[in-house]
Design an enzyme around this catalytic site. Structure first.
Site, PDB file in Angstrom:
ATOM      1  N   HIS A  16       0.818  -1.217   0.000  1.00 36.28           N
ATOM      2  CA  HIS A  16       0.000   0.000   0.000  1.00 36.28           C
ATOM      3  C   HIS A  16       0.851   1.266   0.000  1.00 36.28           C
ATOM      4  O   HIS A  16       0.629   2.164  -0.798  1.00 36.28           O
ATOM      5  CB  HIS A  16      -0.920   0.004   1.235  1.00 36.28           C
ATOM      6  CG  HIS A  16      -1.989  -1.011   1.154  1.00 36.28           C
ATOM      7  ND1 HIS A  16      -3.308  -0.704   1.045  1.00 36.28           N
ATOM      8  CD2 HIS A  16      -1.933  -2.362   1.139  1.00 36.28           C
ATOM      9  CE1 HIS A  16      -4.024  -1.811   0.966  1.00 36.28           C
ATOM     10  NE2 HIS A  16      -3.202  -2.829   1.031  1.00 36.28           N
ATOM     11  N   ASP A 117      -6.181   5.960   0.545  1.00 38.23           N
ATOM     12  CA  ASP A 117      -6.052   4.535   0.202  1.00 38.23           C
ATOM     13  C   ASP A 117      -7.448   3.908   0.127  1.00 38.23           C
ATOM     14  O   ASP A 117      -8.449   4.500   0.526  1.00 38.23           O
ATOM     15  CB  ASP A 117      -5.202   3.865   1.289  1.00 38.23           C
ATOM     16  CG  ASP A 117      -4.923   2.410   1.018  1.00 38.23           C
ATOM     17  OD1 ASP A 117      -3.965   2.126   0.299  1.00 38.23           O
ATOM     18  OD2 ASP A 117      -5.678   1.544   1.496  1.00 38.23           O
TER      19      ASP A 117
HETATM   20  C1  LIG Z   1      -3.008  -2.898   4.841  1.00 37.11           C
HETATM   21  O1  LIG Z   1      -2.962  -4.138   5.432  1.00 37.11           O
HETATM   22  C2  LIG Z   1      -3.812  -5.139   4.952  1.00 37.11           C
HETATM   23  C3  LIG Z   1      -4.733  -5.004   3.915  1.00 37.11           C
HETATM   24  C4  LIG Z   1      -5.571  -6.064   3.540  1.00 37.11           C
HETATM   25  C5  LIG Z   1      -6.569  -5.936   2.487  1.00 37.11           C
HETATM   26  O2  LIG Z   1      -7.831  -6.296   2.738  1.00 37.11           O
HETATM   27  C6  LIG Z   1      -8.805  -6.168   1.798  1.00 37.11           C
HETATM   28  C7  LIG Z   1     -10.101  -6.524   2.120  1.00 37.11           C
HETATM   29  C8  LIG Z   1     -11.097  -6.428   1.164  1.00 37.11           C
HETATM   30  O3  LIG Z   1     -12.330  -6.799   1.492  1.00 37.11           O
HETATM   31  C9  LIG Z   1     -10.846  -5.958  -0.098  1.00 37.11           C
HETATM   32  C10 LIG Z   1      -9.559  -5.590  -0.422  1.00 37.11           C
HETATM   33  O4  LIG Z   1      -9.333  -5.153  -1.580  1.00 37.11           O
HETATM   34  C11 LIG Z   1      -8.516  -5.689   0.515  1.00 37.11           C
HETATM   35  C12 LIG Z   1      -7.209  -5.325   0.236  1.00 37.11           C
HETATM   36  C13 LIG Z   1      -6.252  -5.479   1.239  1.00 37.11           C
HETATM   37  O5  LIG Z   1      -5.001  -5.136   1.097  1.00 37.11           O
HETATM   38  C14 LIG Z   1      -4.084  -5.777   0.335  1.00 37.11           C
HETATM   39  O6  LIG Z   1      -3.971  -5.002  -0.819  1.00 37.11           O
HETATM   40  C15 LIG Z   1      -2.776  -5.274  -1.495  1.00 37.11           C
HETATM   41  C16 LIG Z   1      -2.740  -4.407  -2.700  1.00 37.11           C
HETATM   42  O7  LIG Z   1      -1.993  -3.328  -2.404  1.00 37.11           O
HETATM   43  C17 LIG Z   1      -2.691  -6.730  -1.891  1.00 37.11           C
HETATM   44  O8  LIG Z   1      -3.509  -6.961  -2.982  1.00 37.11           O
HETATM   45  C18 LIG Z   1      -3.048  -7.659  -0.753  1.00 37.11           C
HETATM   46  O9  LIG Z   1      -3.288  -8.944  -1.208  1.00 37.11           O
HETATM   47  C19 LIG Z   1      -4.293  -7.211  -0.037  1.00 37.11           C
HETATM   48  O10 LIG Z   1      -4.483  -8.038   1.068  1.00 37.11           O
HETATM   49  C20 LIG Z   1      -5.480  -7.283   4.186  1.00 37.11           C
HETATM   50  C21 LIG Z   1      -4.543  -7.451   5.200  1.00 37.11           C
HETATM   51  O11 LIG Z   1      -4.376  -8.631   5.913  1.00 37.11           O
HETATM   52  C22 LIG Z   1      -5.139  -9.710   5.471  1.00 37.11           C
HETATM   53  C23 LIG Z   1      -3.704  -6.376   5.606  1.00 37.11           C
HETATM   54  O12 LIG Z   1      -2.840  -6.500   6.645  1.00 37.11           O
HETATM   55  O1  LIG Z   2       9.526 -11.706   0.812  1.00 30.59           O
HETATM   56  C1  LIG Z   2       8.901 -10.771   0.273  1.00 30.59           C
HETATM   57  C2  LIG Z   2       7.495 -10.631   0.327  1.00 30.59           C
HETATM   58  C3  LIG Z   2       6.891  -9.563  -0.303  1.00 30.59           C
HETATM   59  N1  LIG Z   2       7.640  -8.640  -0.947  1.00 30.59           N
HETATM   60  C4  LIG Z   2       7.013  -7.474  -1.618  1.00 30.59           C
HETATM   61  O2  LIG Z   2       5.904  -7.014  -0.855  1.00 30.59           O
HETATM   62  C5  LIG Z   2       4.850  -6.612  -1.711  1.00 30.59           C
HETATM   63  C6  LIG Z   2       3.621  -7.452  -1.372  1.00 30.59           C
HETATM   64  O3  LIG Z   2       2.477  -6.832  -1.880  1.00 30.59           O
HETATM   65  P1  LIG Z   2       1.222  -7.645  -2.339  1.00 30.59           P
HETATM   66  O4  LIG Z   2       0.217  -6.666  -2.790  1.00 30.59           O
HETATM   67  O5  LIG Z   2       1.579  -8.664  -3.315  1.00 30.59           O
HETATM   68  O6  LIG Z   2       0.737  -8.430  -1.086  1.00 30.59           O
HETATM   69  P2  LIG Z   2       0.581  -8.100   0.482  1.00 30.59           P
HETATM   70  O7  LIG Z   2       1.904  -8.377   1.074  1.00 30.59           O
HETATM   71  O8  LIG Z   2       0.152  -6.664   0.570  1.00 30.59           O
HETATM   72  O9  LIG Z   2      -0.464  -9.077   0.893  1.00 30.59           O
HETATM   73  C7  LIG Z   2       5.305  -6.830  -3.135  1.00 30.59           C
HETATM   74  O10 LIG Z   2       5.802  -5.613  -3.655  1.00 30.59           O
HETATM   75  C8  LIG Z   2       6.449  -7.820  -2.987  1.00 30.59           C
HETATM   76  O11 LIG Z   2       7.449  -7.682  -3.981  1.00 30.59           O
HETATM   77  C9  LIG Z   2       9.019  -8.768  -1.016  1.00 30.59           C
HETATM   78  O12 LIG Z   2       9.703  -7.945  -1.630  1.00 30.59           O
HETATM   79  N2  LIG Z   2       9.596  -9.828  -0.403  1.00 30.59           N
END
Ligand SMILES: COc1cc(-c2[o+]c3cc(O)cc([O-])c3cc2O[C@@H]2O[C@H](CO)[C@H](O)[C@H](O)[C@H]2O)cc(OC)c1O
Ligand SMILES: O=c1ccn([C@@H]2O[C@H](COP(=O)(O)OP(=O)(O)O)[C@@H](O)[C@H]2O)c(=O)[nH]1
Length: 480
Positions: A16, A117
């Site tokens: 994010h 966000d």
């Molecule tokens: C910021 O920390 C976390 C975010 C998420 C989270 O949860 C979520 C829930 C929804 O119902 C719809 C969503 O789109 C959504 C997105 C989301 O954040 C993460 O977004 C990332 C993209 O930048 C990435 O795609 C991740 O897979 C999403 O999980 C959830 C979470 O813990 C489960 C977090 O700590």
């Molecule tokens: O061992 C790791 C795990 C994650 N990432 C980085 O962390 C981000 C993860 O973002 P994503 O949206 O895929 O998932 P989230 O971690 O938010 O569920 C991406 O840029 C990955 O490249 C990384 O650099 N090393």
């Protein structure tokens, strides 16, 4: 008078914070010096995210870009009694409302926009009160945005739990969506996180626009459906700016990382990369299945395996460094010596995906991981775990075609049998037809992503439109 500023309100978290700062920096560059960027920093809630964000802010400040400044918001009480991450973050955001209002009102320059966000719908109310244009920076897919916008309608149309309904769900611009592909948030309508989703869908209609980390070439039909009001029952939705892929690349390290050095001596497209995102801890039952599949498949692999978080509450779950001997089945490391590397801490994912030796990626389907995989043309085995990841996996398989589907049992905490993983790995790396198609599509998507961000490409043009809109919207906020 000082130049107008774009105020960013990012949420902590690997997927994010950085993409939003990167988008802000691009806006700075795109404005040719006409705008500045002010980042409002909410105190991060975990020691891990605090350290990450402090390091990133330090790096930005040291980079010498004058027109980006960081302001720390005061701490607020952490909410308790929430049913999920979405509600937790939204409540933190609500508590920060007065701080955000005061910070914006205290700026001594016109404010061009407040960019928040995905979780920050409460901040859109602040922007409305202050008369400042409010944009949502959406770090996930346009398909997920379409689902959020469509969710208030679905809530009225479907009377039962989605998993109990007959047939599929219609999201304009997407193939029919099976209820099993919906985000976790939509699967229990009695939970307050479900209410969060529906009210977010409604609240988004008050935004000035959506800045989405995608490219028109990746999600054309769904972007058209949003633009035509088909996801919002004919009511025109705020403008979508697909500006991606926005990826941030840290400066290359002085010494290549150990994972990269290991990849250097592997044959091209031979290694399966396994990584479950920044929160990616897996319980022992899943670790056992992965180990069995990797051992039996005979393929090369690089597996990022993390240890259990110290704190398992929503929003606090930072994985720890793994003690491999404790987590892996006895004898696994010896039996796979030479063809496998298990990495116990955070790995440089982008550098790994960029490496020619990587031929496939088992991912939890975080949107950033997906974009990174597409950017480097690496086909995917989707193993979603939480949040919107199942829906992202559906997009990968049914819409983008860059993945070999993995059969999983969502009712057993997203369990994948070793034999199923072994089958999919062999299809992807061993020359199966499904794997061949996914590889071809991934190569197409790589070209499309790069073209989108070139000068004059679709994302570049969307970015210019956005920057122009933002410049035109600048207002002087009355100090109260
Ligand atoms: C910021 O920390 C976390 C975010 C998420 C989270 O949860 C979520 C829930 C929804 O119902 C719809 C969503 O789109 C959504 C997105 C989301 O954040 C993460 O977004 C990332 C993209 O930048 C990435 O795609 C991740 O897979 C999403 O999980 C959830 C979470 O813990 C489960 C977090 O700590
Ligand atoms: O061992 C790791 C795990 C994650 N990432 C980085 O962390 C981000 C993860 O973002 P994503 O949206 O895929 O998932 P989230 O971690 O938010 O569920 C991406 O840029 C990955 O490249 C990384 O650099 N090393």
């Amino acid at each position: 008078m000082a130049k107008p500023t774009v105020v960013l309100l990012p949420v902590w978290g690997a997927g994010h914070f950085m993409p939003m700062i990167e988008a802000g920096k691009r806006m700075l560059r795109g404005s040719g010096g006409a705008l500045s960027v002010t980042v409002l920093l909410m105190p991060a809630p975990t020691p891990g995210s605090m350290v990450d964000i402090a390091a990133q802010v330090k790096r930005e400040e040291a980079s010498g870009v004058d027109d980006i400044s960081f302001r720390h918001l005061p701490a607020v009480d952490m909410p308790t009694g929430h049913t999920g991450i979405e509600e937790w973050i939204s409540r933190i955001l609500r508590s920060h409302g007065p701080n955000v209002r005061a910070a914006i009102a205290g700026l001594d320059c016109p404010v061009a926009a407040l960019v928040t966000d995905i979780f920050c719908t409460p901040a859109l109310e602040v922007s409305r009160e202050l008369g400042v244009p409010g944009y949502v920076y959406f770090p996930s897919s346009a398909s997920m945005l379409a689902l959020l916008l469509r969710s208030p309608g679905l809530d009225e149309e479907v009377a039962v739990e989605f998993e109990e309904m007959d047939g599929t769900i219609h999201i304009p611009g997407l193939p029919p969506v099976p209820p099993s592909a919906l985000p976790t948030t939509m699967l229990d309508r009695k939970k307050s996180t479900y209410d969060w989703l529906i009210s977010t869908g409604r609240g988004y209609m008050n935004a000035t626009g959506f800045i989405v980390n995608t490219a028109t070439e990746l999600e054309q039909s769904v972007l058209a459906a949003i633009a035509d009001g088909r996801c919002t029952r004919g009511v025109p939705a705020p403008t979508v700016y697909p500006i991606g892929p926005v990826l941030s690349f840290p400066p290359p390290p002085e010494q290549p990382h150990e994972c990269v050095r290991w990849l250097d001596v592997q044959p091209p497209a031979s290694v399966l990369f396994v990584c479950f995102g920044s929160k990616g801890f897996l319980p022992p039952s899943k670790v056992r299945e992965i180990a069995a599949a990797l051992e039996r498949s005979g393929h090369r692999f690089l597996w990022v395996l993390r240890g259990p978080p110290v704190d398992s509450r929503h929003g606090q779950r930072d994985p720890t460094n793994a003690t491999l001997d404790e987590l892996l089945p006895e004898g696994f490391l010896e039996k796979t010596k030479g063809r496998g590397l298990v990495w116990p801490t955070r790995a440089p994912q982008k550098e790994i995906l960029a490496h020619a030796a990587v031929g496939g990626f088992v991912t939890h389907c975080g949107w950033n991981s997906i974009l990174e995989s597409l950017w480097f043309g690496v086909p995917v085995l989707p193993w979603p775990l939480d949040a919107e990841q199942h829906f992202n996996a559906f997009t990968l398989v049914s819409h983008l075609g860059v993945a070999v589907p993995l059969e999983m049992d969502r009712r057993r905490d997203n369990f994948v049998e070793a034999a199923e993983l072994e089958r999919a790995v062999s299809s992807l790396l061993g020359g199966g037809e499904e794997g061949r198609k996914a590889r071809e599509k991934a190569a197409e998507m790589k070209a499309a992503c790069r073209k989108a961000v070139e000068k004059g490409g679709s994302s570049d043009v969307a970015f210019q439109r956005l920057t122009e809109e933002v410049r035109r919207g600048a207002v002087v906020v009355a100090t109260k």
